[in-house]
Design a protein around this motif. Structure first.
Motif, PDB file in Angstrom:
ATOM      1  N   ASP A 143       0.767  -1.086  -0.302  1.00 49.38           N
ATOM      2  CA  ASP A 143      -0.414   0.271   0.097  1.00 49.38           C
ATOM      3  C   ASP A 143       1.156   1.455   0.565  1.00 49.38           C
ATOM      4  O   ASP A 143       0.057   2.908   0.029  1.00 49.38           O
ATOM      5  N   LEU A 144       2.478   1.289   0.250  1.00 51.52           N
ATOM      6  CA  LEU A 144       2.945   2.296   0.313  1.00 51.52           C
ATOM      7  C   LEU A 144       3.780   2.693  -0.803  1.00 51.52           C
ATOM      8  O   LEU A 144       3.960   1.831  -1.545  1.00 51.52           O
ATOM      9  N   PRO A 145       3.327   4.391  -1.775  1.00 49.05           N
ATOM     10  CA  PRO A 145       4.389   4.094  -2.615  1.00 49.05           C
ATOM     11  C   PRO A 145       5.972   3.890  -2.507  1.00 49.05           C
ATOM     12  O   PRO A 145       6.068   4.689  -1.703  1.00 49.05           O
ATOM     13  N   ARG A 153      16.531   2.807  -1.710  1.00 50.91           N
ATOM     14  CA  ARG A 153      15.130   2.292  -1.241  1.00 50.91           C
ATOM     15  C   ARG A 153      14.140   3.415  -0.246  1.00 50.91           C
ATOM     16  O   ARG A 153      14.706   2.905   0.515  1.00 50.91           O
ATOM     17  N   GLY A 154      12.965   3.540  -1.184  1.00 51.51           N
ATOM     18  CA  GLY A 154      12.032   5.132  -0.183  1.00 51.51           C
ATOM     19  C   GLY A 154      10.741   4.398  -0.140  1.00 51.51           C
ATOM     20  O   GLY A 154      10.682   3.357  -0.855  1.00 51.51           O
ATOM     21  N   HIS A 155      10.470   4.445   0.268  1.00 54.85           N
ATOM     22  CA  HIS A 155       9.138   4.022   1.567  1.00 54.85           C
ATOM     23  C   HIS A 155       7.858   5.094   1.876  1.00 54.85           C
ATOM     24  O   HIS A 155       8.474   5.829   2.949  1.00 54.85           O
ATOM     25  N   LEU A 156       7.630   5.797   0.924  1.00 56.76           N
ATOM     26  CA  LEU A 156       6.453   7.039   1.799  1.00 56.76           C
ATOM     27  C   LEU A 156       5.383   6.568   2.277  1.00 56.76           C
ATOM     28  O   LEU A 156       3.959   5.745   2.386  1.00 56.76           O
ATOM     29  N   ILE A 157       5.500   7.127   3.603  1.00 62.29           N
ATOM     30  CA  ILE A 157       4.650   7.087   4.850  1.00 62.29           C
ATOM     31  C   ILE A 157       3.258   7.846   4.942  1.00 62.29           C
ATOM     32  O   ILE A 157       2.538   6.700   4.900  1.00 62.29           O
ATOM     33  N   ALA A 158       3.603   8.806   4.863  1.00 60.67           N
ATOM     34  CA  ALA A 158       2.684  10.084   4.417  1.00 60.67           C
ATOM     35  C   ALA A 158       2.495  11.421   3.493  1.00 60.67           C
ATOM     36  O   ALA A 158       4.016  11.377   3.791  1.00 60.67           O
ATOM     37  N   GLY A 159       1.434  11.572   3.240  1.00 59.23           N
ATOM     38  CA  GLY A 159       1.533  13.517   2.913  1.00 59.23           C
ATOM     39  C   GLY A 159       2.331  12.513   1.307  1.00 59.23           C
ATOM     40  O   GLY A 159       2.192  11.905   0.566  1.00 59.23           O
ATOM     41  N   TYR A 176       6.424  11.435   5.524  1.00 61.60           N
ATOM     42  CA  TYR A 176       6.559  11.489   6.359  1.00 61.60           C
ATOM     43  C   TYR A 176       7.089  10.202   5.267  1.00 61.60           C
ATOM     44  O   TYR A 176       6.540   9.243   4.072  1.00 61.60           O
ATOM     45  N   VAL A 177       8.685   9.959   4.851  1.00 62.06           N
ATOM     46  CA  VAL A 177       9.272   9.115   4.463  1.00 62.06           C
ATOM     47  C   VAL A 177       9.751   7.603   4.922  1.00 62.06           C
ATOM     48  O   VAL A 177      10.903   9.359   5.728  1.00 62.06           O
ATOM     49  N   HIS A 178      10.132   6.890   4.957  1.00 60.41           N
ATOM     50  CA  HIS A 178      11.411   5.877   5.306  1.00 60.41           C
ATOM     51  C   HIS A 178      13.041   6.267   4.153  1.00 60.41           C
ATOM     52  O   HIS A 178      12.394   5.551   2.721  1.00 60.41           O
ATOM     53  N   LEU A 179      13.609   6.395   4.265  1.00 64.27           N
ATOM     54  CA  LEU A 179      14.760   5.458   2.703  1.00 64.27           C
ATOM     55  C   LEU A 179      15.766   4.808   3.706  1.00 64.27           C
ATOM     56  O   LEU A 179      16.742   5.334   4.745  1.00 64.27           O
ATOM     57  N   SER A 231      26.992   5.179   5.065  1.00 69.81           N
ATOM     58  CA  SER A 231      27.544   3.824   5.616  1.00 69.81           C
ATOM     59  C   SER A 231      26.212   3.004   4.817  1.00 69.81           C
ATOM     60  O   SER A 231      25.201   4.171   5.029  1.00 69.81           O
ATOM     61  N   PRO A 232      25.562   2.088   5.007  1.00 66.18           N
ATOM     62  CA  PRO A 232      24.372   1.652   4.913  1.00 66.18           C
ATOM     63  C   PRO A 232      23.222   2.234   6.184  1.00 66.18           C
ATOM     64  O   PRO A 232      23.692   1.910   7.771  1.00 66.18           O
ATOM     65  N   SER A 233      23.061   3.029   5.545  1.00 66.91           N
ATOM     66  CA  SER A 233      21.667   3.773   6.690  1.00 66.91           C
ATOM     67  C   SER A 233      20.119   3.389   6.113  1.00 66.91           C
ATOM     68  O   SER A 233      19.675   3.812   5.362  1.00 66.91           O
ATOM     69  N   ASN A 234      19.283   3.436   7.321  1.00 64.67           N
ATOM     70  CA  ASN A 234      17.860   3.904   7.671  1.00 64.67           C
ATOM     71  C   ASN A 234      17.530   5.287   7.818  1.00 64.67           C
ATOM     72  O   ASN A 234      18.091   5.762   9.108  1.00 64.67           O
ATOM     73  N   VAL A 235      16.774   6.338   7.374  1.00 65.94           N
ATOM     74  CA  VAL A 235      16.781   7.625   7.290  1.00 65.94           C
ATOM     75  C   VAL A 235      14.779   7.962   7.367  1.00 65.94           C
ATOM     76  O   VAL A 235      14.711   7.770   6.688  1.00 65.94           O
ATOM     77  N   MET A 236      14.196   8.318   8.347  1.00 68.45           N
ATOM     78  CA  MET A 236      13.436   9.085   8.531  1.00 68.45           C
ATOM     79  C   MET A 236      13.059  10.779   7.904  1.00 68.45           C
ATOM     80  O   MET A 236      14.220  11.473   8.641  1.00 68.45           O
ATOM     81  N   VAL A 237      12.585  10.989   7.118  1.00 67.09           N
ATOM     82  CA  VAL A 237      12.928  12.862   6.454  1.00 67.09           C
ATOM     83  C   VAL A 237      11.406  12.406   6.514  1.00 67.09           C
ATOM     84  O   VAL A 237      10.124  12.050   6.378  1.00 67.09           O
TER      85      VAL A 237
END
Length: 297
Positions: A143-145, A153-159, A176-179, A231-237
């Protein structure tokens, strides 16, 4: 490019489960409508763990809770009758509005063990929607774009961001995005909102020539444009438009102090329905709970 760096502070949720609390911060209570930001884990939980690690039934008003996991599982139950597991790259979006109660159980961990890691954010509702009817929605990974581009690799959580629009219903302008970034990858930071921030959940990145490591949130200026992973990273924007001053009282958010006091009295008097199956457990209002403003102190 970076106005402020906020370090997570460890806070106990009781029963041995700690989170890294980022927002609210004394010098920066909110980013857009985001008023709470908790980093869950990463933590290894062995099988047979006691129920004391669960987040027992507790109430909310005036906000939406947004749960997003990188690994592990949590079981959500609420007073509307919803019972829903949230898994990695899925979203549990609960709008409290006029009032809701919920619990979060670590049932998979109790059965077989788990590696729990994720983020729970609170989004303050705009004044005209503070007393909206409570609601719950679950969005699976499909369901997430999502997109992939040169190590990102990105996932759009909201907006709205990156030319995409998420399914989750929001009440004010936000993103709200997960990268998930490979070493050497760079990603643009969405513009067009007056307040924005980047949070590093794991790894290490550079932004405007400044290094950010896991557990740090950078509140951005209007000039900030991209983040680069070293480095390999999980980032919330995240970001959006301010919704005006809000007061916090324990788990309640409102533009009215009187409404917070009424919610607290309703909870203490047992006038807020508990989730089915949770009637014998609840979280008492802390003795030291006090009303705090969202404005900078």
């Amino acid at each position: 490019m970076i106005e402020m760096v906020i370090e997570q502070r460890r806070r106990s949720l009781g029963g041995g489960l700690d989170v890294g609390r980022v927002l609210p911060f004394a010098k920066r209570r909110m980013v857009g409508p985001f008023i709470f930001f908790d980093h869950i884990g990463p933590i290894d939980i062995g099988p047979g763990v006691g129920r004391e690690v669960d987040v027992r039934p507790h109430p909310h008003i005036g906000l939406s809770t947004v749960t997003y996991l990188y690994s592990g599982e949590m079981m959500h139950r609420d007073s509307l009758g919803y019972e829903q597991v949230v898994r990695p790259q899925e979203v549990n979006w609960m709008t409290a509005g006029s009032g809701i109660t919920h619990s979060e159980r670590l049932e998979k961990a109790r059965a077989v063990g788990d590696h729990l890691h994720g983020i729970q954010a609170w989004v303050a509702l705009p004044t005209q929607d503070e007393e909206t009817a409570p609601a719950f929605a679950h969005y699976e990974g499909g369901d997430l774009p999502a997109w992939r581009d040169q190590g990102v690799r990105g996932h759009l959580i909201a907006g709205d961001a990156y030319g995409l629009t998420a399914t989750a219903r929001t009440h004010s302008p936000l993103f709200y995005v997960h990268l998930d970034l490979e070493p050497g990858a760079s990603a643009e930071i969405p513009s067009g909102h007056s307040e924005r921030a980047v949070y590093v959940a794991s790894g290490q990145v550079e932004l405007g020539g400044q290094r950010l490591v896991a557990g740090q949130m950078a509140v951005l200026s209007h000039q900030a444009s991209s983040v680069h992973a070293t480095s390999p990273s999980n980032v919330m924007v995240l970001g959006g438009e301010p919704v005006g001053e809000r007061f916090l009282y324990w788990n309640f958010v409102s533009s009215s102090r009187d409404r917070l006091r009424q919610a607290a009295e309703d909870w203490k008097a047992g006038r807020m329905k508990l989730p089915d199956g949770d009637a014998l457990e609840f979280t008492p209002l802390p003795d030291d709970a006090r009303i705090t403003p969202s404005a900078t102190s």
